[in-house]
Enzyme design. Structure first.
Site, mmCIF file in Angstrom:
data_model
loop_
_atom_site.group_PDB
_atom_site.id
_atom_site.type_symbol
_atom_site.label_atom_id
_atom_site.label_comp_id
_atom_site.label_asym_id
_atom_site.label_seq_id
_atom_site.Cartn_x
_atom_site.Cartn_y
_atom_site.Cartn_z
ATOM 1 N N ARG A 166 0.916 -1.184 -0.107
ATOM 2 C CA ARG A 166 -0.017 0.061 -0.021
ATOM 3 C C ARG A 166 0.810 1.220 -0.082
ATOM 4 O O ARG A 166 2.183 1.157 0.544
ATOM 5 C CB ARG A 166 -0.924 0.214 1.619
ATOM 6 C CG ARG A 166 -2.283 -1.111 1.112
ATOM 7 C CD ARG A 166 -3.143 -0.427 0.079
ATOM 8 N NE ARG A 166 -4.221 -1.394 0.050
ATOM 9 C CZ ARG A 166 -4.405 -2.153 -0.680
ATOM 10 N NH1 ARG A 166 -3.589 -2.667 -1.720
ATOM 11 N NH2 ARG A 166 -5.610 -3.183 -0.689
ATOM 12 N N HIS A 172 -1.883 1.180 -9.594
ATOM 13 C CA HIS A 172 -2.513 0.107 -8.939
ATOM 14 C C HIS A 172 -3.126 -0.911 -9.833
ATOM 15 O O HIS A 172 -4.214 -1.100 -9.847
ATOM 16 C CB HIS A 172 -3.497 0.680 -7.982
ATOM 17 C CG HIS A 172 -3.892 0.015 -6.734
ATOM 18 N ND1 HIS A 172 -4.472 0.532 -5.575
ATOM 19 C CD2 HIS A 172 -3.879 -1.477 -6.702
ATOM 20 C CE1 HIS A 172 -4.592 -0.337 -4.668
ATOM 21 N NE2 HIS A 172 -4.329 -1.632 -5.230
HETATM 22 P P1 NDP Z 1 -1.992 -11.701 3.849
HETATM 23 O O1 NDP Z 1 -2.477 -11.226 5.084
HETATM 24 O O2 NDP Z 1 -2.043 -13.089 3.586
HETATM 25 O O3 NDP Z 1 -0.310 -11.726 4.256
HETATM 26 C C1 NDP Z 1 0.418 -10.751 5.134
HETATM 27 C C2 NDP Z 1 1.651 -11.234 5.406
HETATM 28 O O4 NDP Z 1 2.394 -10.000 6.052
HETATM 29 C C3 NDP Z 1 1.758 -12.379 6.439
HETATM 30 O O5 NDP Z 1 2.822 -13.164 6.230
HETATM 31 C C4 NDP Z 1 2.191 -11.543 7.860
HETATM 32 O O6 NDP Z 1 2.663 -12.262 8.955
HETATM 33 C C5 NDP Z 1 2.935 -10.425 7.350
HETATM 34 N N1 NDP Z 1 2.939 -9.206 8.394
HETATM 35 C C6 NDP Z 1 1.880 -8.541 8.802
HETATM 36 N N2 NDP Z 1 2.392 -7.566 9.878
HETATM 37 C C7 NDP Z 1 3.469 -7.899 9.891
HETATM 38 C C8 NDP Z 1 4.290 -7.301 10.745
HETATM 39 N N3 NDP Z 1 4.123 -6.303 11.723
HETATM 40 N N4 NDP Z 1 5.774 -7.503 10.684
HETATM 41 C C9 NDP Z 1 5.999 -8.622 9.890
HETATM 42 N N5 NDP Z 1 5.223 -9.071 9.111
HETATM 43 C C10 NDP Z 1 3.663 -8.973 9.230
HETATM 44 O O7 NDP Z 1 -1.993 -10.674 2.975
HETATM 45 P P2 NDP Z 1 -2.041 -10.781 1.320
HETATM 46 O O8 NDP Z 1 -0.696 -11.680 1.076
HETATM 47 O O9 NDP Z 1 -3.063 -11.608 0.886
HETATM 48 O O10 NDP Z 1 -1.702 -9.528 0.728
HETATM 49 C C11 NDP Z 1 -0.820 -8.428 1.349
HETATM 50 C C12 NDP Z 1 -1.126 -7.165 0.853
HETATM 51 O O11 NDP Z 1 -1.000 -6.968 -0.713
HETATM 52 C C13 NDP Z 1 -2.547 -6.519 1.071
HETATM 53 O O12 NDP Z 1 -2.805 -6.322 2.375
HETATM 54 C C14 NDP Z 1 -2.652 -5.255 -0.005
HETATM 55 O O13 NDP Z 1 -2.348 -4.286 0.787
HETATM 56 C C15 NDP Z 1 -1.513 -5.695 -1.064
HETATM 57 N N6 NDP Z 1 -2.278 -5.977 -2.466
HETATM 58 C C16 NDP Z 1 -1.942 -5.015 -3.336
HETATM 59 C C17 NDP Z 1 -2.457 -5.433 -4.614
HETATM 60 C C18 NDP Z 1 -1.965 -4.615 -5.915
HETATM 61 O O14 NDP Z 1 -2.709 -4.856 -6.856
HETATM 62 N N7 NDP Z 1 -0.799 -3.871 -5.675
HETATM 63 C C19 NDP Z 1 -3.376 -6.562 -4.679
HETATM 64 C C20 NDP Z 1 -3.778 -7.195 -3.479
HETATM 65 C C21 NDP Z 1 -3.164 -7.120 -2.499
HETATM 66 P P3 NDP Z 1 2.100 -13.613 9.451
HETATM 67 O O15 NDP Z 1 2.123 -14.721 8.224
HETATM 68 O O16 NDP Z 1 2.733 -13.877 10.650
HETATM 69 O O17 NDP Z 1 0.636 -13.363 9.754
#
Ligand code: NDP
Length: 310
Positions: A225, A273
């Site tokens: 984001r 985006h």
């Molecule tokens: P998920 O919720 O499946 O995964 C998030 C990952 O981030 C997890 O591995 C989580 O750790 C890790 N994480 C979260 N907070 C922290 C932290 N404080 N420190 C370290 N690691 C952290 O999300 P998705 O993979 O489905 O999507 C990720 C993001 O991609 C979305 O939230 C969105 O913003 C973005 N996105 C962008 C798009 C685009 O077109 N540009 C399209 C779709 C999504 P853990 O596994 O331990 O929980």
């Protein structure tokens, strides 16, 4: 019996697509738009950038479905409401994200970025080819998208690391977790890919503090984001040559204003985006399925962790 769903979506074109997809695939769903007769009685809301007055105006809502993978756009009032929240997880979107990231990785690995720049100056310069295994790629976030991207790059022979909140174990990927281990990973990174969700903890993570821990000449790809990036810090890190460049798909303000200096900073690639979207058929299928499950009292698909906010 019909399943009523309130569609609180601030994107008119997307709303039209979803209504058509619901009509075609889910005749059991009754889509209501805010203000339509009966909308005040609906229990399920499907949202994309909803008004922050949604719960005040529609106090009968008991379940929120994001129309996307990320949930940050729901805003503080919904995220802190305690109501169950689900999001979209789409296999096609994972592949689309991998394709987008691969473009960025190949640009850097095979010097296509520099070749394109040289062409503008009629400049013939060849670069020594490196093996994929010589390129250290690190992925912030090993969730649905990050894991898929990390595995895909590892399968192509890149040296891949990943960072998440909880510790993971993945074949051919060096996994790091927690704040304390982040700098260890950053110090060994040629290309950094951000696929974290935006949360109060991750907001602004792509800042001077992080860039300074990357080796000279590292490259940043942000598909998470816009709120993850401190734009002035990034521009400075690229302009002073510490970073080779950056590829940015998401921005704090979208559309990115014409006057934003990111557009014209040499070494920064901007895309609007478009890294990867979830197809509307998957969106309506998952929303309809979860709405039915919620009303039956069954377990929901892809719920977020309300404590972590993603
Ligand atoms: P998920 O919720 O499946 O995964 C998030 C990952 O981030 C997890 O591995 C989580 O750790 C890790 N994480 C979260 N907070 C922290 C932290 N404080 N420190 C370290 N690691 C952290 O999300 P998705 O993979 O489905 O999507 C990720 C993001 O991609 C979305 O939230 C969105 O913003 C973005 N996105 C962008 C798009 C685009 O077109 N540009 C399209 C779709 C999504 P853990 O596994 O331990 O929980």
């Amino acid at each position: 019996m019909k399943i009523p769903i309130l569609l609180a979506n601030n994107d008119a074109a997307f709303t039209e697509q979803l209504i058509a997809a619901f009509q075609q695939r889910h005749p059991e769903v009754d889509v209501l738009l805010p203000g339509q007769p009966g909308s005040d009685k609906v229990q399920v809301a499907a949202c994309w950038f909803p008004d922050d007055t949604l719960l005040t105006n529609y106090p009968n809502i008991k379940f929120i479905h994001a129309l996307s993978a990320g949930v940050d756009h729901l805003g503080e009032s919904l995220l802190s409401s305690g109501l169950p929240i689900c999001r979209i997880v789409d296999e096609r979107q994972k592949q689309g994200m991998f394709e987008y990231v691969l473009w960025g990785v190949l640009n850097v690995h095979r010097y296509f970025d520099l070749a394109a720049l040289n062409q503008r100056q009629n400049r013939w310069q060849r670069y020594k080819q490196k093996a994929a295994s010589d390129i250290r790629v690190s992925v912030l976030g090993l969730g649905a998208l990050g894991e898929y991207v990390a595995k895909g790059l590892a399968d192509l022979g890149y040296s891949v690391s990943g960072w998440s909140r909880s510790q993971k174990a993945m074949a051919n990927i060096t996994c790091y977790s927690g704040e304390a281990s982040l700098s260890d990973m950053l110090g060994q990174t040629d290309i950094l890919i951000n696929l974290l969700p935006l949360s109060p903890v991750t907001r602004g993570i792509l800042s001077h503090k992080l860039f300074d821990q990357l080796p000279q000449g590292a490259y940043v790809i942000n598909c998470g984001r816009g709120g993850h990036v401190k734009e002035a810090d990034l521009i400075q890190a690229v302009t002073r040559g510490h970073l080779r460049g950056a590829m940015l798909d998401v921005f704090d303000e979208e559309p990115l204003p014409e006057t934003n200096p990111l557009w014209t900073t040499q070494g920064i690639v901007i895309t609007p985006h478009m890294a990867s979207d979830a197809g509307e058929t998957v969106v309506v299928d998952q929303v309809a399925e979860n709405a039915a499950r919620f009303l039956r009292g069954d377990a929901l698909l892809n719920p977020i962790n309300l404590d972590h906010g993603y």
